[in-house]
Design an enzyme around this catalytic site. Sequence first.
Site, PDB file in Angstrom:
ATOM      1  N   LYS A  54     -12.668 -15.209  -1.116  1.00 44.32           N
ATOM      2  CA  LYS A  54     -12.839 -16.303  -0.158  1.00 44.32           C
ATOM      3  C   LYS A  54     -14.146 -16.147   0.620  1.00 44.32           C
ATOM      4  CE  LYS A  54      -7.901 -16.939  -0.094  1.00 44.32           C
ATOM      5  NZ  LYS A  54      -6.602 -16.763   0.582  1.00 44.32           N
ATOM      6  N   GLN A  98      -4.151 -13.942   5.705  1.00 47.13           N
ATOM      7  CA  GLN A  98      -3.928 -13.650   4.294  1.00 47.13           C
ATOM      8  C   GLN A  98      -2.510 -13.128   4.048  1.00 47.13           C
ATOM      9  OE1 GLN A  98      -6.067 -14.212   1.567  1.00 47.13           O
ATOM     10  NE2 GLN A  98      -4.158 -13.779   0.520  1.00 47.13           N
ATOM     11  N   ASP A 121      -4.869 -23.548   5.350  1.00 49.27           N
ATOM     12  CA  ASP A 121      -3.961 -23.248   4.237  1.00 49.27           C
ATOM     13  C   ASP A 121      -2.900 -24.349   4.073  1.00 49.27           C
ATOM     14  OD1 ASP A 121      -4.616 -21.008   2.742  1.00 49.27           O
ATOM     15  OD2 ASP A 121      -3.659 -19.589   4.104  1.00 49.27           O
TER      16      ASP A 121
HETATM   17  C1  BQF Z   1      -8.887 -15.970 -11.235  1.00 51.90           C
HETATM   18  C2  BQF Z   1      -2.475 -15.565  -4.215  1.00 51.90           C
HETATM   19  C3  BQF Z   1      -0.229 -14.919  -4.818  1.00 51.90           C
HETATM   20  C4  BQF Z   1       0.051 -14.610  -3.490  1.00 51.90           C
HETATM   21  C5  BQF Z   1      -0.903 -14.785  -2.515  1.00 51.90           C
HETATM   22  C6  BQF Z   1      -9.512 -16.331  -8.849  1.00 51.90           C
HETATM   23  C7  BQF Z   1      -7.967 -15.821  -7.084  1.00 51.90           C
HETATM   24  C8  BQF Z   1      -7.068 -15.347  -8.016  1.00 51.90           C
HETATM   25  C9  BQF Z   1      -7.366 -15.395  -9.367  1.00 51.90           C
HETATM   26  C10 BQF Z   1      -7.649 -15.819  -5.633  1.00 51.90           C
HETATM   27  C11 BQF Z   1      -3.817 -16.022  -4.530  1.00 51.90           C
HETATM   28  C12 BQF Z   1      -4.213 -16.347  -5.938  1.00 51.90           C
HETATM   29  C13 BQF Z   1      -4.759 -16.104  -3.519  1.00 51.90           C
HETATM   30  C14 BQF Z   1      -8.590 -15.873  -9.783  1.00 51.90           C
HETATM   31  C15 BQF Z   1      -6.196 -16.479  -3.760  1.00 51.90           C
HETATM   32  C16 BQF Z   1      -5.519 -17.098  -5.996  1.00 51.90           C
HETATM   33  O1  BQF Z   1     -10.054 -15.922 -11.639  1.00 51.90           O
HETATM   34  O2  BQF Z   1      -7.944 -16.168 -12.019  1.00 51.90           O
HETATM   35  C17 BQF Z   1      -9.202 -16.316  -7.510  1.00 51.90           C
HETATM   36  O3  BQF Z   1      -8.401 -15.279  -4.864  1.00 51.90           O
HETATM   37  N1  BQF Z   1      -6.513 -16.456  -5.157  1.00 51.90           N
HETATM   38  C18 BQF Z   1      -4.353 -15.806  -2.192  1.00 51.90           C
HETATM   39  O4  BQF Z   1      -5.139 -15.886  -1.254  1.00 51.90           O
HETATM   40  O5  BQF Z   1      -3.099 -15.417  -1.925  1.00 51.90           O
HETATM   41  C19 BQF Z   1      -2.164 -15.252  -2.884  1.00 51.90           C
HETATM   42  C20 BQF Z   1      -1.486 -15.391  -5.186  1.00 51.90           C
END
Ligand code: BQF
Length: 295
Positions: A54, A98, A121
Site C-alpha cells: 500500500k 491493517q 476501507d
Molecule cells: C498479488 C488481505 C486477507 C486478509 C487481509 C497483491 C496484495 C495481495 C496479493 C495485497 C489482502 C490481500 C490485503 C497481491 C492487501 C490483498 O499480487 O496477488 C497485493 O496487498 N492485498 C490486505 O490489506 O489485507 C488482507 C487478504
Amino acid sequence: MSAKIIDGKGLANTIKDEIREEVERIKERGGKIPHLAAVLVGENPASQSYVRNKVRSCEQCGFQSTLIRKPAIITQPQLLAVIDELNKDEEIDGFIVQLPLPDHIDEELVTLAIDPKKDVDGFHPVNFGRMALGLPSYLPATPNGILEMLKRYNIETSGKHCVVVGRSNIVGKPMSILLAGKGYPGNCTVTLTHSRTKDLKAETLRADIIIMALGKANFLTADMVKEGAVVIDVGINRVDDVTAKRGYRLKGDVDYDAVAAKASYITPVPGGVGPMTVASLLMNTLRASKKEVYG
Ligand code: BQF
C-alpha cells in the site's frame, strides 16, 4: 474452452497511472495532495507485506503516505487513541487499520472508532449500510476491485447467475450485495454460499460467475465449474515451497490449471484480485481527498 486471463496486476497499474495523472493535475492547480495513513499493529508477516504494498502504491500515485507502527502489546484504549488522532488530523484524508489485528484487540470496536468520512476501507457500518442502499460510499476494496475487473474486461453480468463462496463482511457479503444491485456491473442473480451450504458443487455448477473467497487453497476444482464460467479467485493462501525465495508460494482458492481449461475468464494468484484490492484503496483515498462522498 481455454480461459482468458484477467491481468489484475496490469489493470491495477493502469488505474494507478490514471490516478497519478489526476494527482499531477491537482498539484498543478495547488490542490490538496491525497494523504493515506496506515496503522500496522504487531509483526504479522502477511500484514507487513500488505502495508508495504500500500505504501509503495501511494508513492506510484504521487500520494503522501504515513505508516504508524505499534507493538503487538498495544492496549485497546491506546489503539483507539491513535484512531482518534487520525480522525482529527486535517492533513490525513483517509486511513486504514491493517487487519488482521492481535487477538486481544476487538476489530469491531476499532472499525466503529474510525470516522466514516476517513474510512477508505469502507468497513464502518455507515459505509457498509450506504453501500447496501446504493448511496455514495467508500466501497470495500476487494469487491470494488472485482467490479472494476469485470467492467474493464467488458464481462456481461446482467441476468447472470453469480455464486459467491464465502460470507465474510469484507468480501463475500458486500460482493453479493453489489452484484445483485442495479446497473453494470450488477443485475446478477446471486447465491451466497458458506460452510453450511448443503451441496456446494450443485450451486457452483449452475454459476455463470463464481467468486471464490473462502481461504482454502485449490478448493474449487474443475468438476465444480460449468464450461465457459467466469472464475474470480480472491484466495491468498500461503503454501510451503522450499524452492521459493521466501519458503512459500501464494495459491488461490481455485485449482487453477484445470479450472482455466474450462472457464471463459479466470483471475490468477498472484497478480489477479490482490493488486486490484490495493488499487481500489487508492481510488477511495483520492475520492476522500476530493470530498466526493461526504462533501
Ligand atoms: C498479488 C488481505 C486477507 C486478509 C487481509 C497483491 C496484495 C495481495 C496479493 C495485497 C489482502 C490481500 C490485503 C497481491 C492487501 C490483498 O499480487 O496477488 C497485493 O496487498 N492485498 C490486505 O490489506 O489485507 C488482507 C487478504
